[in-house]
Design an enzyme around this catalytic site. Structure first.
Site, PDB file in Angstrom:
ATOM      1  N   LYS A  11       1.086   8.833  -4.613  1.00 50.69           N
ATOM      2  CA  LYS A  11      -0.313   8.716  -4.191  1.00 50.69           C
ATOM      3  C   LYS A  11      -0.798   9.937  -3.395  1.00 50.69           C
ATOM      4  O   LYS A  11       0.005  10.736  -2.918  1.00 50.69           O
ATOM      5  CB  LYS A  11      -0.476   7.425  -3.369  1.00 50.69           C
ATOM      6  CG  LYS A  11      -0.220   6.147  -4.182  1.00 50.69           C
ATOM      7  CD  LYS A  11      -0.524   4.906  -3.353  1.00 50.69           C
ATOM      8  CE  LYS A  11      -0.348   3.639  -4.176  1.00 50.69           C
ATOM      9  NZ  LYS A  11      -0.707   2.427  -3.401  1.00 50.69           N
ATOM     10  N   TYR A  51      -7.001  -0.256 -11.420  1.00 49.39           N
ATOM     11  CA  TYR A  51      -6.825  -1.334 -10.432  1.00 49.39           C
ATOM     12  C   TYR A  51      -7.751  -2.526 -10.705  1.00 49.39           C
ATOM     13  O   TYR A  51      -8.039  -3.297  -9.788  1.00 49.39           O
ATOM     14  CB  TYR A  51      -7.062  -0.788  -9.027  1.00 49.39           C
ATOM     15  CG  TYR A  51      -5.884  -0.015  -8.460  1.00 49.39           C
ATOM     16  CD1 TYR A  51      -4.673  -0.660  -8.163  1.00 49.39           C
ATOM     17  CD2 TYR A  51      -5.965   1.339  -8.201  1.00 49.39           C
ATOM     18  CE1 TYR A  51      -3.594   0.031  -7.629  1.00 49.39           C
ATOM     19  CE2 TYR A  51      -4.878   2.043  -7.667  1.00 49.39           C
ATOM     20  CZ  TYR A  51      -3.706   1.382  -7.388  1.00 49.39           C
ATOM     21  OH  TYR A  51      -2.637   2.062  -6.848  1.00 49.39           O
ATOM     22  N   PHE A  59     -10.151  -4.854  -0.334  1.00 51.78           N
ATOM     23  CA  PHE A  59      -9.810  -3.437  -0.184  1.00 51.78           C
ATOM     24  C   PHE A  59     -10.026  -2.627  -1.452  1.00 51.78           C
ATOM     25  O   PHE A  59      -9.652  -1.457  -1.518  1.00 51.78           O
ATOM     26  CB  PHE A  59      -8.354  -3.291   0.293  1.00 51.78           C
ATOM     27  CG  PHE A  59      -7.324  -3.989  -0.577  1.00 51.78           C
ATOM     28  CD1 PHE A  59      -6.861  -3.404  -1.743  1.00 51.78           C
ATOM     29  CD2 PHE A  59      -6.836  -5.235  -0.222  1.00 51.78           C
ATOM     30  CE1 PHE A  59      -5.929  -4.030  -2.552  1.00 51.78           C
ATOM     31  CE2 PHE A  59      -5.896  -5.887  -1.026  1.00 51.78           C
ATOM     32  CZ  PHE A  59      -5.444  -5.270  -2.191  1.00 51.78           C
ATOM     33  N   ARG A  87      10.758  -1.002  -7.427  1.00 53.70           N
ATOM     34  CA  ARG A  87      10.137  -1.768  -6.339  1.00 53.70           C
ATOM     35  C   ARG A  87      11.042  -1.766  -5.101  1.00 53.70           C
ATOM     36  O   ARG A  87      10.577  -1.725  -3.978  1.00 53.70           O
ATOM     37  CB  ARG A  87       9.876  -3.218  -6.786  1.00 53.70           C
ATOM     38  CG  ARG A  87       8.898  -3.359  -7.946  1.00 53.70           C
ATOM     39  CD  ARG A  87       7.482  -3.064  -7.601  1.00 53.70           C
ATOM     40  NE  ARG A  87       6.906  -4.019  -6.674  1.00 53.70           N
ATOM     41  CZ  ARG A  87       5.621  -4.030  -6.330  1.00 53.70           C
ATOM     42  NH1 ARG A  87       4.781  -3.138  -6.846  1.00 53.70           N
ATOM     43  NH2 ARG A  87       5.160  -4.906  -5.470  1.00 53.70           N
ATOM     44  N   THR A  93       4.866  -3.220   0.652  1.00 56.27           N
ATOM     45  CA  THR A  93       3.524  -2.627   0.625  1.00 56.27           C
ATOM     46  C   THR A  93       3.141  -2.079   2.001  1.00 56.27           C
ATOM     47  O   THR A  93       2.628  -0.963   2.109  1.00 56.27           O
ATOM     48  CB  THR A  93       2.491  -3.708   0.208  1.00 56.27           C
ATOM     49  OG1 THR A  93       2.954  -4.345  -0.979  1.00 56.27           O
ATOM     50  CG2 THR A  93       1.129  -3.103  -0.046  1.00 56.27           C
ATOM     51  N   ARG A 104       8.486   3.985   1.274  1.00 53.59           N
ATOM     52  CA  ARG A 104       7.360   3.637   2.143  1.00 53.59           C
ATOM     53  C   ARG A 104       7.752   3.625   3.615  1.00 53.59           C
ATOM     54  O   ARG A 104       6.960   4.004   4.477  1.00 53.59           O
ATOM     55  CB  ARG A 104       6.759   2.301   1.700  1.00 53.59           C
ATOM     56  CG  ARG A 104       5.894   2.478   0.431  1.00 53.59           C
ATOM     57  CD  ARG A 104       5.560   1.165  -0.198  1.00 53.59           C
ATOM     58  NE  ARG A 104       4.483   1.273  -1.189  1.00 53.59           N
ATOM     59  CZ  ARG A 104       4.150   0.277  -2.003  1.00 53.59           C
ATOM     60  NH1 ARG A 104       4.806  -0.878  -1.965  1.00 53.59           N
ATOM     61  NH2 ARG A 104       3.167   0.437  -2.878  1.00 53.59           N
ATOM     62  N   ASN A 114       0.056   4.333   1.211  1.00 49.36           N
ATOM     63  CA  ASN A 114       1.480   3.960   1.239  1.00 49.36           C
ATOM     64  C   ASN A 114       2.314   4.713   0.197  1.00 49.36           C
ATOM     65  O   ASN A 114       3.337   4.223  -0.269  1.00 49.36           O
ATOM     66  CB  ASN A 114       1.645   2.440   1.144  1.00 49.36           C
ATOM     67  CG  ASN A 114       1.060   1.861  -0.126  1.00 49.36           C
ATOM     68  OD1 ASN A 114       0.543   2.588  -0.978  1.00 49.36           O
ATOM     69  ND2 ASN A 114       1.153   0.558  -0.281  1.00 49.36           N
ATOM     70  N   HIS A 117       2.919   3.949  -5.925  1.00 45.12           N
ATOM     71  CA  HIS A 117       2.627   2.721  -6.684  1.00 45.12           C
ATOM     72  C   HIS A 117       3.777   2.486  -7.636  1.00 45.12           C
ATOM     73  O   HIS A 117       4.343   3.448  -8.168  1.00 45.12           O
ATOM     74  CB  HIS A 117       1.336   2.876  -7.503  1.00 45.12           C
ATOM     75  CG  HIS A 117       1.225   1.854  -8.611  1.00 45.12           C
ATOM     76  ND1 HIS A 117       0.706   0.607  -8.393  1.00 45.12           N
ATOM     77  CD2 HIS A 117       1.630   1.885  -9.911  1.00 45.12           C
ATOM     78  CE1 HIS A 117       0.786  -0.089  -9.535  1.00 45.12           C
ATOM     79  NE2 HIS A 117       1.332   0.667 -10.470  1.00 45.12           N
ATOM     80  N   GLU A 128       0.340  -0.114 -17.964  1.00 44.42           N
ATOM     81  CA  GLU A 128       0.042   1.005 -17.061  1.00 44.42           C
ATOM     82  C   GLU A 128       0.515   2.342 -17.653  1.00 44.42           C
ATOM     83  O   GLU A 128      -0.163   3.356 -17.524  1.00 44.42           O
ATOM     84  CB  GLU A 128       0.677   0.748 -15.695  1.00 44.42           C
ATOM     85  CG  GLU A 128       0.019  -0.414 -14.977  1.00 44.42           C
ATOM     86  CD  GLU A 128       0.678  -0.807 -13.663  1.00 44.42           C
ATOM     87  OE1 GLU A 128       0.193  -1.763 -13.034  1.00 44.42           O
ATOM     88  OE2 GLU A 128       1.676  -0.163 -13.250  1.00 44.42           O
TER      89      GLU A 128
HETATM   90  P1  ATP Z   1       1.187  -0.926  -5.720  1.00 43.70           P
HETATM   91  O1  ATP Z   1       0.419  -1.810  -6.677  1.00 43.70           O
HETATM   92  O2  ATP Z   1       0.394   0.289  -5.241  1.00 43.70           O
HETATM   93  O3  ATP Z   1       2.554  -0.579  -6.197  1.00 43.70           O
HETATM   94  P2  ATP Z   1       1.886  -3.234  -4.191  1.00 43.70           P
HETATM   95  O4  ATP Z   1       2.161  -3.898  -5.487  1.00 43.70           O
HETATM   96  O5  ATP Z   1       2.982  -3.194  -3.158  1.00 43.70           O
HETATM   97  O6  ATP Z   1       1.426  -1.738  -4.373  1.00 43.70           O
HETATM   98  P3  ATP Z   1      -0.661  -4.583  -4.179  1.00 43.70           P
HETATM   99  O7  ATP Z   1      -0.820  -5.899  -3.503  1.00 43.70           O
HETATM  100  O8  ATP Z   1      -0.578  -4.512  -5.667  1.00 43.70           O
HETATM  101  O9  ATP Z   1       0.602  -3.849  -3.509  1.00 43.70           O
HETATM  102  O10 ATP Z   1      -1.848  -3.661  -3.664  1.00 43.70           O
HETATM  103  C1  ATP Z   1      -2.162  -2.472  -4.364  1.00 43.70           C
HETATM  104  C2  ATP Z   1      -2.441  -1.378  -3.354  1.00 43.70           C
HETATM  105  O11 ATP Z   1      -3.627  -1.692  -2.651  1.00 43.70           O
HETATM  106  C3  ATP Z   1      -1.392  -1.181  -2.260  1.00 43.70           C
HETATM  107  O12 ATP Z   1      -0.300  -0.369  -2.627  1.00 43.70           O
HETATM  108  C4  ATP Z   1      -2.199  -0.525  -1.170  1.00 43.70           C
HETATM  109  O13 ATP Z   1      -2.364   0.879  -1.424  1.00 43.70           O
HETATM  110  C5  ATP Z   1      -3.539  -1.211  -1.312  1.00 43.70           C
HETATM  111  N1  ATP Z   1      -3.619  -2.345  -0.394  1.00 43.70           N
HETATM  112  C6  ATP Z   1      -2.984  -3.532  -0.495  1.00 43.70           C
HETATM  113  N2  ATP Z   1      -3.274  -4.343   0.532  1.00 43.70           N
HETATM  114  C7  ATP Z   1      -4.141  -3.639   1.312  1.00 43.70           C
HETATM  115  C8  ATP Z   1      -4.834  -3.909   2.534  1.00 43.70           C
HETATM  116  N3  ATP Z   1      -4.681  -5.084   3.150  1.00 43.70           N
HETATM  117  N4  ATP Z   1      -5.619  -2.947   3.020  1.00 43.70           N
HETATM  118  C9  ATP Z   1      -5.793  -1.767   2.409  1.00 43.70           C
HETATM  119  N5  ATP Z   1      -5.172  -1.436   1.234  1.00 43.70           N
HETATM  120  C10 ATP Z   1      -4.366  -2.349   0.716  1.00 43.70           C
HETATM  121 MG    MG Z   2       0.771  -3.848  -7.110  1.00 39.34          MG
END
Ligand code: ATP
Ligand code: MG
Length: 140
Positions: A11, A51, A59, A87, A93, A104, A114, A117, A128
């Protein structure tokens, strides 16, 4: 266990701090092979499409603005159990909840910025990967 392919993004917060190599070192040390990789600057529309599953989340605006704010590195990773393995090496996250040694925990700034992805299922990985790569760009 089977050989799988998963999709990864380094990212903007990580590319901006010159952490592409550091992230890749962690992925490779975990046994994941980078079989496709390119640095791109996503448009807002591209980030919104990627997304789309999160479009009702509070968010979504912040996330798609961030992901289109600066270059990212999109990747295909291959290996035994690649989806789960990625993962694991990514960590939780929220970096405050991530296990020591994970990407992370070491590099993420906060829950939004973070650093990486990773696909959360084999089915999403295929979708994806196809969003960013043609078959001939993936060289195992
Ligand atoms: P990713 O999909 O990026 O691998 P993830 O699966 O761990 O991460 P998701 O729940 O899919 O997390 O959320 C996607 C992304 O949205 C997160 O990686 C983060 O960048 C952002 N995100 C998630 N929760 C929050 C939040 N509470 N506030 C701000 N950004 C958030
Ligand atoms: Mg995710």
């Amino acid at each position: 266990m089977a050989i799988e392919r998963t999709f990864s993004i380094i990212k903007p917060d990580a590319t901006h701090r010159n952490l592409t190599g550091a992230v890749n070192a962690k992925l490779e040390a975990a046994g994941l092979r980078i079989v496709a990789q390119k640095r791109i600057h996503m448009t807002r529309a591209q980030a919104e499409g990627f997304y789309a599953v999160h479009k009702e989340r509070p968010f979504f605006g912040e996330l798609t603005e961030f992901m289109s704010s600066a270059p990212v590195v999109v990747q295909v990773l291959e290996g035994e159990d690649a989806v789960a393995k990625n993962r694991e090496v990514m960590g939780a996250t929220n970096p405050e909840e991530a296990v020591p040694g994970t990407i992370r925990k070491e590099y993420a700034l906060n829950i939004g910025e973070n650093s990486v992805h990773g696909s959360d299922s084999l089915e999403n990985a295929a979708t994806e990967i196809a969003y960013f790569f043609k078959d001939e760009e993936i060289v195992g």
